[in-house]
Design an enzyme around this catalytic site. Structure first.
Site, PDB file in Angstrom:
ATOM      1  N   GLU A 153       0.871  -1.184   0.000  1.00 46.45           N
ATOM      2  CA  GLU A 153       0.000   0.000   0.000  1.00 46.45           C
ATOM      3  C   GLU A 153       0.903   1.228   0.000  1.00 46.45           C
ATOM      4  OE1 GLU A 153      -3.061   0.189   3.082  1.00 46.45           O
ATOM      5  OE2 GLU A 153      -2.760   2.364   3.253  1.00 46.45           O
ATOM      6  N   GLU A 158      -2.396  11.357   3.155  1.00 50.88           N
ATOM      7  CA  GLU A 158      -3.406  11.142   4.182  1.00 50.88           C
ATOM      8  C   GLU A 158      -3.347  12.341   5.104  1.00 50.88           C
ATOM      9  OE1 GLU A 158      -4.044   6.795   5.675  1.00 50.88           O
ATOM     10  OE2 GLU A 158      -1.898   7.168   5.553  1.00 50.88           O
TER      11      GLU A 158
END
Lengths: 274, 462
Positions: A153, A158
């Site tokens: 990932e 974020e």
């Protein structure tokens, strides 16, 4: 006596250098030249209220397994109230509060587009407020066969809504996933990511992944930096979502303003040509 | 001693160079216009900043504030200590005061007042802010009920429109009473104005963000209320502040119909016609608006025809009124009716808005209307009326006479004109005695009379 004198001069010179550097607008980064060729993009041109292009994006719907594995609170929909074009060249993902429940949206290019290596970038404005968790990220296309985190990932952006001036770039792989990724934050000096558009990007090759905000390299992760297996030598697909609550961000408070929007101007993927 | 001095000078050399180099980054002094007021952002860092004074509010404990050298933020030299008294403290009932400068400061380059605070216990500081200069306090901003606890925490009070703060003297003010009757102590430190790019998304409102429409007349004045200012703090949470009206620029779409002054006072100056009142703060347009539908010159209620000796008046400019407790009891929780009473050329008029029911009380002393024969009252319904509008008057006796009801229908043709009611008191069904009347209650029976004016309310006899 003479040595002493020289000793004094050095700190003065150092101060001089620091002082001069502080006059510059930005530190200049010398990065190797790359020749990027655009291979995939979405500018989100479309009439207001239209869903994202089905030939490019698929939906993740509902609450996943245990709040998408993170105790997230929202239920994802494909309702235009949660995700649609704004008619001005942007895709808007809107997190809505309805009492104690939340709806939002998550889209992905899984099954439609994936690429190994290259430059992945998005220009967007984040939502804000405690409990908001927007993300622009990649997952290994082989997730169905090998599972997570073996698939790998790459979180290009974020943000925790209670820190609207800080984003994080991270990678998760076997032995370094969940609450223990390889990660680094990047903070704006006296600014926030929800008031203006910023460009979030990675440049990824067989040796390393570089993380950028507005073309400023703030993190380089090389093969040798990974405590477990390097699982970044296969195609990855793209995801965009706004989560509410969950392990990463904590829960929204009564002071968290809703609705909250992530406004995405474009997503572009490049491949390096020699 | 001599060598000590020598070392000191040498230590200053690099610092001097450093400062000169920093200055080298600044614009040339000749680029800048004259700065009439200092822009010093510091209020209290480790002591009073230049020109800062303190005055305690009247009625507060004048010794509540002191400089504290022990409890400070980040081990700085000093903080501000505030001792909130116990309830009933003879020295003063609360802690409160103003930190002000005698000369104004130019704070237009900053976006917020910030400080660190902690308290000896969890508490809410009743009011804290800036812009109180012990005078006009034109640009006062405050936060109500600021929560503090026993940990140091940074607080932000955003400036709604920094361009207004060209010569501000009010640096900090506060007012705090006991918590549950008990006193406690709080500390504030590192008080300064800052230019923060991390305060975002300002939102403003007038009339609490509602778009309201009112029928009105030339000569009517109305104060715009419901001002709101909300900012998103660096923590992502919203913070509402109390901002003075002077931060709002009020605008009328048609000044020949209605004007609005800098304080949000709307004056209807002409008609017939419409004007919309809106507001903005800096570049940000405020939510909410007031649309005035002016019908032109005010139509006064008819002059009452009855001799004063035959009248017991509750509300009239033509008679001397008996004592009235209130013209709107705001009876919780079901009453929605608000009052927007107005005066036109000396004529006072009751105006009930958001009407469902409303009571007038005149119980001290109650009215003995035993010898009276009629209730006289003028009402005016300023909006178009539905076909089945019904108005009920309830009359309450406080000495066992019960409550009398009288209901009547108002036809659409009777809207927008004065209706003079002259109701025999015997028509109030259920009222057995009227020796101690004390309440008149008006009710919108079918929920379709949004508002009405009332004037000349009195009991009469022939």
């Amino acid at each position: 006596m003479k040595t002493k004198f020289e000793f004094r001069i050095i700190p003065i010179l150092l101060l001089l250098l620091v002082a001069f550097w502080s006059c510059e607008r930005d530190e200049v980064q010398k990065l190797e030249q790359r020749n990027w060729q655009l291979v995939w993009s979405d500018d989100f041109e479309g009439p207001a209220g239209q869903l994202p292009d089905a030939s490019k994006w698929a939906f993740d719907l509902g609450t996943g397994d245990g709040g998408w594995g993170n105790a997230e609170l929202q239920s994802y929909t494909n309702n235009p109230a949660n995700i649609s074009m704004d008619g001005q060249g942007n895709l808007v993902i809107t997190a809505l509060r309805n009492g104690n429940s939340f709806t939002s949206a998550r889209i992905k290019t899984q099954g439609l587009f994936a690429q190994q290596y290259g430059r992945f970038e998005a220009r967007l404005k984040t939502p804000y407020g405690p409990g908001l968790w927007p993300a622009f990220w990649l997952l290994g296309e082989n997730i169905e066969s090998v599972g997570w985190p073996q698939c790998g990932e790459i979180d290009i952006m974020e943000l925790r809504g209670q820190e609207p001036g800080v984003i994080h770039g991270s990678i998760h792989g076997p032995g370094y996933s969940g609450g223990n990724p390889i990660t680094k934050g990047f903070g704006l000096n006296n600014g926030r990511f929800d008031t203006d558009y910023h460009i979030f990007a990675i440049e990824w090759d067989k040796d390393k992944i570089d993380f950028f905000v507005d073309d400023y390299l703030y993190q380089r992760i090389e093969r040798a930096d990974v405590p477990g297996e390097w699982v970044y030598d296969h195609p990855f697909f793209i995801l965009l979502n706004v989560a509410v609550g969950g392990n990463y961000v904590g829960f929204p408070t009564p002071q968290t303003p809703f609705p909250q929007k992530m406004i995405i101007d474009y997503v572009k993927v490049y491949q390096e040509v020699n | 001693m001599k060598s000590h001095k020598f070392i000191k000078i040498k230590q200053f050399v690099p610092i001097g160079i450093f400062i000169m180099l920093f200055w080298g980054c600044e614009r040339e002094i000749t680029d800048l216009g004259p700065a009439p007021y200092p822009s010093n952002p510091e209020v209290f860092i480790d002591g009073f900043s230049a020109g800062l004074n303190y005055a305690a509010f009247g009625g507060s404990n004048p010794s509540a504030f002191d400089v504290d050298n022990d409890v400070t933020y980040n081990n700085s030299r000093a903080s501000m200590r505030f001792e909130v008294p116990d309830a009933g403290d003879p020295r003063g009932a609360y802690a409160g005061g103003v930190f002000f400068t005698t000369e104004g400061r130019d704070l237009s380059g900053y976006t917020a007042l910030t400080f660190w605070a902690k308290a000896s216990q969890a508490a809410n500081i009743d009011l804290i802010g800036f812009g109180n200069d012990l005078g006009e306090s034109k640009y006062e901003v405050s936060i109500s009920n600021l929560p503090v606890n026993s940990n140091w925490k940074k607080y932000f009070i955003p400036i709604p429109d920094p361009s207004k703060m060209k010569m501000e003297r009010g640096m900090l003010f506060y007012a705090e009473g006991p918590e549950n009757e008990k006193g406690y102590t709080f500390w504030i430190d590192e008080v300064k104005f800052e230019n923060l790019g991390t305060i975002a998304h300002p939102r403003f409102a007038i009339l609490n963000g509602q778009d309201q429409t009112e029928t009105s007349f030339t000569g009517v004045s109305k104060q715009l209320g419901g001002l709101q200012s909300i900012f998103n703090l660096p923590t992502g949470t919203d913070q509402a502040v109390n901002a003075a009206p002077a931060y709002f620029e009020f605008v009328s779409s048609n000044e020949s119909i209605a004007t609005v002054d800098a304080n949000g006072m709307v004056n209807v100056v002409g008609g017939p016609g419409n004007a919309q009142i809106t507001a903005h703060v800096g570049e940000v347009i405020a939510d909410g608006s007031l649309t005035i539908n002016s019908v032109g010159n005010f139509q006064h209620a008819p002059t009452p025809p009855h001799a004063p000796e035959n009248v017991i008046s509750l509300f009239s400019d033509a008679y001397t009124n008996v004592p009235v407790d209130y013209y709107n009891g705001y009876w919780a929780p079901y009453q929605t009716t608000l009052s927007a009473d107005f005066e036109v050329n000396g004529d006072h008029v009751l105006h009930y808005t958001n009407f469902n029911f409303v009571g007038i009380q005149f119980g001290s002393p109650p009215v003995n209307a035993s010898t009276m024969t009629h209730l006289r009252m003028d009402i005016y319904l300023p909006n178009a009326l539905a076909a089945n509008a019904q108005f009920r008057i309830e009359m309450v006796d406080n000495a066992g006479g019960g409550t009398g009801l009288y209901t009547f229908t108002i036809s659409p043709a009777q809207a927008q004109q004065w209706i003079s009611l002259d109701i025999p008191l015997t028509s109030f069904a259920g009222l057995s005695s009227r020796s101690a009347l004390w309440q008149l209650i008006f009710v919108d029976v079918n929920g379709n009379i949004p508002n009405f004016y009332a004037d000349n309310i009195y009991f009469r006899k022939n």
